[in-house]
Design a protein around this motif. Structure first.
Motif, PDB file in Angstrom:
ATOM      1  N   GLY A 168      43.556  41.285  50.749  1.00 56.13           N
ATOM      2  CA  GLY A 168      44.270  41.108  49.491  1.00 56.13           C
ATOM      3  C   GLY A 168      44.224  39.671  49.005  1.00 56.13           C
ATOM      4  N   VAL A 169      43.075  39.276  48.465  1.00 57.35           N
ATOM      5  CA  VAL A 169      42.860  37.897  48.003  1.00 57.35           C
ATOM      6  C   VAL A 169      43.167  37.799  46.517  1.00 57.35           C
ATOM      7  CG1 VAL A 169      41.146  36.073  47.666  1.00 57.35           C
ATOM      8  CG2 VAL A 169      41.135  37.427  49.779  1.00 57.35           C
ATOM      9  N   ASP A 170      43.999  36.826  46.159  1.00 58.95           N
ATOM     10  CA  ASP A 170      44.290  36.526  44.750  1.00 58.95           C
ATOM     11  C   ASP A 170      43.871  35.093  44.476  1.00 58.95           C
ATOM     12  OD1 ASP A 170      45.859  38.916  43.670  1.00 58.95           O
ATOM     13  OD2 ASP A 170      46.970  38.452  45.501  1.00 58.95           O
ATOM     14  N   LEU A 171      43.051  34.906  43.442  1.00 57.91           N
ATOM     15  CA  LEU A 171      42.547  33.563  43.138  1.00 57.91           C
ATOM     16  C   LEU A 171      42.082  33.509  41.691  1.00 57.91           C
ATOM     17  CD1 LEU A 171      41.729  30.737  44.303  1.00 57.91           C
ATOM     18  CD2 LEU A 171      39.488  31.749  44.794  1.00 57.91           C
ATOM     19  N   THR A 172      42.462  32.447  40.998  1.00 56.68           N
ATOM     20  CA  THR A 172      41.973  32.202  39.637  1.00 56.68           C
ATOM     21  C   THR A 172      41.160  30.925  39.633  1.00 56.68           C
ATOM     22  OG1 THR A 172      43.842  33.326  38.581  1.00 56.68           O
ATOM     23  CG2 THR A 172      42.621  31.747  37.243  1.00 56.68           C
ATOM     24  N   ILE A 173      39.917  31.029  39.166  1.00 55.85           N
ATOM     25  CA  ILE A 173      39.006  29.887  39.095  1.00 55.85           C
ATOM     26  C   ILE A 173      38.810  29.542  37.631  1.00 55.85           C
ATOM     27  CG2 ILE A 173      36.689  29.050  39.650  1.00 55.85           C
ATOM     28  CD1 ILE A 173      36.724  31.250  41.913  1.00 55.85           C
ATOM     29  N   GLU A 174      39.173  28.319  37.278  1.00 56.04           N
ATOM     30  CA  GLU A 174      39.127  27.917  35.876  1.00 56.04           C
ATOM     31  C   GLU A 174      37.697  27.636  35.424  1.00 56.04           C
ATOM     32  OE1 GLU A 174      41.698  28.130  34.055  1.00 56.04           O
ATOM     33  OE2 GLU A 174      43.210  28.369  35.631  1.00 56.04           O
ATOM     34  N   ASP A 175      37.505  27.707  34.120  1.00 60.94           N
ATOM     35  CA  ASP A 175      36.217  27.411  33.505  1.00 60.94           C
ATOM     36  C   ASP A 175      35.781  25.995  33.868  1.00 60.94           C
ATOM     37  OD1 ASP A 175      33.988  27.413  31.939  1.00 60.94           O
ATOM     38  OD2 ASP A 175      35.033  27.556  30.023  1.00 60.94           O
ATOM     39  N   GLY A 176      34.595  25.855  34.478  1.00 62.31           N
ATOM     40  CA  GLY A 176      34.056  24.541  34.809  1.00 62.31           C
ATOM     41  C   GLY A 176      34.548  23.965  36.118  1.00 62.31           C
ATOM     42  N   GLU A 177      35.360  24.705  36.874  1.00 62.93           N
ATOM     43  CA  GLU A 177      35.940  24.203  38.111  1.00 62.93           C
ATOM     44  C   GLU A 177      34.961  24.351  39.275  1.00 62.93           C
ATOM     45  OE1 GLU A 177      40.370  24.391  40.140  1.00 62.93           O
ATOM     46  OE2 GLU A 177      39.561  26.203  39.221  1.00 62.93           O
ATOM     47  N   VAL A 188      33.469  46.361  46.244  1.00 61.04           N
ATOM     48  CA  VAL A 188      34.888  46.064  46.387  1.00 61.04           C
ATOM     49  C   VAL A 188      35.605  47.315  46.898  1.00 61.04           C
ATOM     50  CG1 VAL A 188      36.998  45.474  45.123  1.00 61.04           C
ATOM     51  CG2 VAL A 188      34.832  44.350  44.536  1.00 61.04           C
ATOM     52  N   THR A 189      36.379  47.162  47.981  1.00 66.36           N
ATOM     53  CA  THR A 189      37.155  48.294  48.491  1.00 66.36           C
ATOM     54  C   THR A 189      38.335  48.593  47.566  1.00 66.36           C
ATOM     55  OG1 THR A 189      36.518  47.787  50.772  1.00 66.36           O
ATOM     56  CG2 THR A 189      38.451  49.191  50.453  1.00 66.36           C
ATOM     57  N   SER A 190      39.085  47.552  47.196  1.00 66.92           N
ATOM     58  CA  SER A 190      40.148  47.701  46.204  1.00 66.92           C
ATOM     59  C   SER A 190      40.422  46.337  45.582  1.00 66.92           C
ATOM     60  CB  SER A 190      41.424  48.262  46.837  1.00 66.92           C
ATOM     61  OG  SER A 190      41.972  47.341  47.767  1.00 66.92           O
ATOM     62  N   GLY A 191      41.073  46.355  44.437  1.00 68.61           N
ATOM     63  CA  GLY A 191      41.310  45.120  43.699  1.00 68.61           C
ATOM     64  C   GLY A 191      40.342  44.972  42.536  1.00 68.61           C
ATOM     65  N   GLU A 192      40.385  43.824  41.897  1.00 65.84           N
ATOM     66  CA  GLU A 192      39.582  43.632  40.677  1.00 65.84           C
ATOM     67  C   GLU A 192      39.009  42.229  40.611  1.00 65.84           C
ATOM     68  OE1 GLU A 192      40.778  45.425  36.802  1.00 65.84           O
ATOM     69  OE2 GLU A 192      40.971  43.330  36.191  1.00 65.84           O
ATOM     70  N   ILE A 193      37.764  42.141  40.165  1.00 64.52           N
ATOM     71  CA  ILE A 193      37.103  40.860  39.885  1.00 64.52           C
ATOM     72  C   ILE A 193      36.731  40.843  38.407  1.00 64.52           C
ATOM     73  CG2 ILE A 193      35.108  39.392  40.358  1.00 64.52           C
ATOM     74  CD1 ILE A 193      34.995  40.619  43.158  1.00 64.52           C
ATOM     75  N   ALA A 194      37.139  39.773  37.713  1.00 61.86           N
ATOM     76  CA  ALA A 194      36.832  39.639  36.287  1.00 61.86           C
ATOM     77  C   ALA A 194      36.149  38.298  36.048  1.00 61.86           C
ATOM     78  CB  ALA A 194      38.098  39.735  35.453  1.00 61.86           C
ATOM     79  N   ILE A 195      35.059  38.318  35.294  1.00 64.57           N
ATOM     80  CA  ILE A 195      34.339  37.106  34.906  1.00 64.57           C
ATOM     81  C   ILE A 195      34.470  36.960  33.402  1.00 64.57           C
ATOM     82  CG2 ILE A 195      32.122  35.920  34.828  1.00 64.57           C
ATOM     83  CD1 ILE A 195      31.307  37.450  37.343  1.00 64.57           C
ATOM     84  N   GLU A 196      35.049  35.861  32.984  1.00 70.12           N
ATOM     85  CA  GLU A 196      35.301  35.597  31.558  1.00 70.12           C
ATOM     86  C   GLU A 196      36.112  36.736  30.935  1.00 70.12           C
ATOM     87  OE1 GLU A 196      32.622  33.073  28.429  1.00 70.12           O
ATOM     88  OE2 GLU A 196      31.786  34.960  29.165  1.00 70.12           O
TER      89      GLU A 196
END
Length: 355
Positions: free
Chosen positions: A21-30, A55-63
């Motif tokens: 259960g990984v939660d992470l937000t990566i900002e633009d240009g980081e 992905v087993t569960s959860g969500e990945i979003a790009i832009e």
């Protein structure tokens, strides 16, 4: 460039969980560095972002766009692997331009893009060579150039410097950092080397056992590690740990060790008298003093050039000091040390930091 949002990501191989259960937000240009020991799940997480692992569960979003079910080619990311994965029969120029040719990009535009990338990476004079005629560092630059020409939304690096010698790794770290500043692209970099993490990252994501332990700027993790794992993993040599009990007498706080000796600490309201604690201090913060409160036996002395690492035995436990004082080379069997109060870290019985 793009932001990347990772929400409650879990990964199982059969019944075996790898990410919890990984939660992470990566900002633009980081520039984000995922760091941790082998098997902690950092490369698995990177490959899930790239679309190389399901992905087993959860969500990945790009832009802002959910990409869980998108194939890698539609995610607009570029990946640089530990292995260079160059086509041996192609020249440097052909390797770098391959993805552009697949897209039917015009030859003039391809030449312009490849020239720009090769100039940034110092490959101008190598464009007609084949991979077998290149050094390891040159091959790694070609692999990076192949990623750059795609002009992706994000760069993913999977331990790209692991195959290089120490001096070349140092050089390539500097080149990657300069390249990131120039391109301003969102980058995620995986490594087990905490020196790479400290020198490259805008923020470090420390992972262990498939769980994110701490996220923050490099010096935040060094100065205020969230738990025993981060404290021991970040920093070289690693932090010293001594187990004891937190005691309060007449308003003064201290840590008492098994042999009855104590070290004064600043009071912690979250701790109660006689709570089990772990005292931590970095080797570079330990002071050598003839009047020091503790006597430690010398087991090994390692001159590194810039400084000296002393391996000691304190209360029967391994203990290290990093010092610039070369006079310690003449010390025979024991040394007295003291612990500055403002350099001490306290961790509770669960291994969590206590402020």
């Amino acid at each position: 460039m793009a932001s990347i949002d990772i929400s409650a990501i879990k990964k199982n191989y059969g019944h075996f969980p790898v990410l919890h259960g990984v939660d992470l937000t990566i900002e633009d240009g980081e520039f984000i560095v995922l760091v941790g020991p082998s098997g902690c799940g950092k490369s698995t997480l990177l490959r899930m972002i790239a679309g190389l692992e399901a992905v087993t569960s959860g969500e990945i979003a790009i832009e802002g766009r959910r990409v869980n079910d998108l194939p890698p080619k539609d995610r607009d990311i570029a990946m640089v692997f530990q292995s260079y994965a160059l086509y041996p029969h192609m020249t440097v120029a052909d390797n770098m331009s391959y993805s552009l040719r697949l897209r039917k990009t015009k030859k003039e535009r391809i030449a312009e893009i490849v020239a720009g990338a090769s100039s940034k990476l110092g490959l101008d004079t190598l464009l007609q060579r084949r991979p077998k005629a290149l050094s390891g560092g040159q091959r790694q630059r070609v692999a990076m150039g192949r990623a750059i020409v795609r002009q992706p939304k994000a760069f993913l690096f999977d331990e790209p410097l692991s195959n290089l010698d120490a001096r070349l790794r140092e050089q390539m770290r500097a080149e990657i950092k300069k390249l990131h500043k120039e391109l301003g692209a969102t980058s995620i970099y995986v490594t087990h080397d905490q020196i790479e993490a400290m020198t490259l990252a805008d923020r470090i994501v420390a992972m262990h056992g498939g769980v994110v332990q701490q996220v923050g700027a490099p010096l935040d993790l060094y100065d205020r590690p969230a738990n025993l794992f981060v404290a021991g993993f970040i920093g070289s040599p690693g932090m010293n740990f001594l187990d004891g009990h937190y005691v309060v007498e007449n308003g003064a706080a201290a840590v008492r060790f098994a042999n009855g000796t104590t070290v004064a600490v600043t009071p912690r309201t979250a701790l109660m008298h006689e709570d089990k604690v772990t005292l931590g201090i970095r080797p570079e913060h330990v002071q050598i003093s003839p009047s020091g409160a503790f006597e430690a036996g010398i087991e090994l002395v390692e001159p590194t050039g810039f400084g000296i690492i002393m391996h000691l035995s304190l209360h029967g436990l391994p203990f290290k000091i990093f010092t610039l004082d070369r006079s310690v080379l003449n010390t025979e069997s024991t040394v007295r040390v003291e612990f500055p109060t403002d350099s001490l870290h306290l961790f509770d019985g669960e291994g969590q930091r206590v402020d």
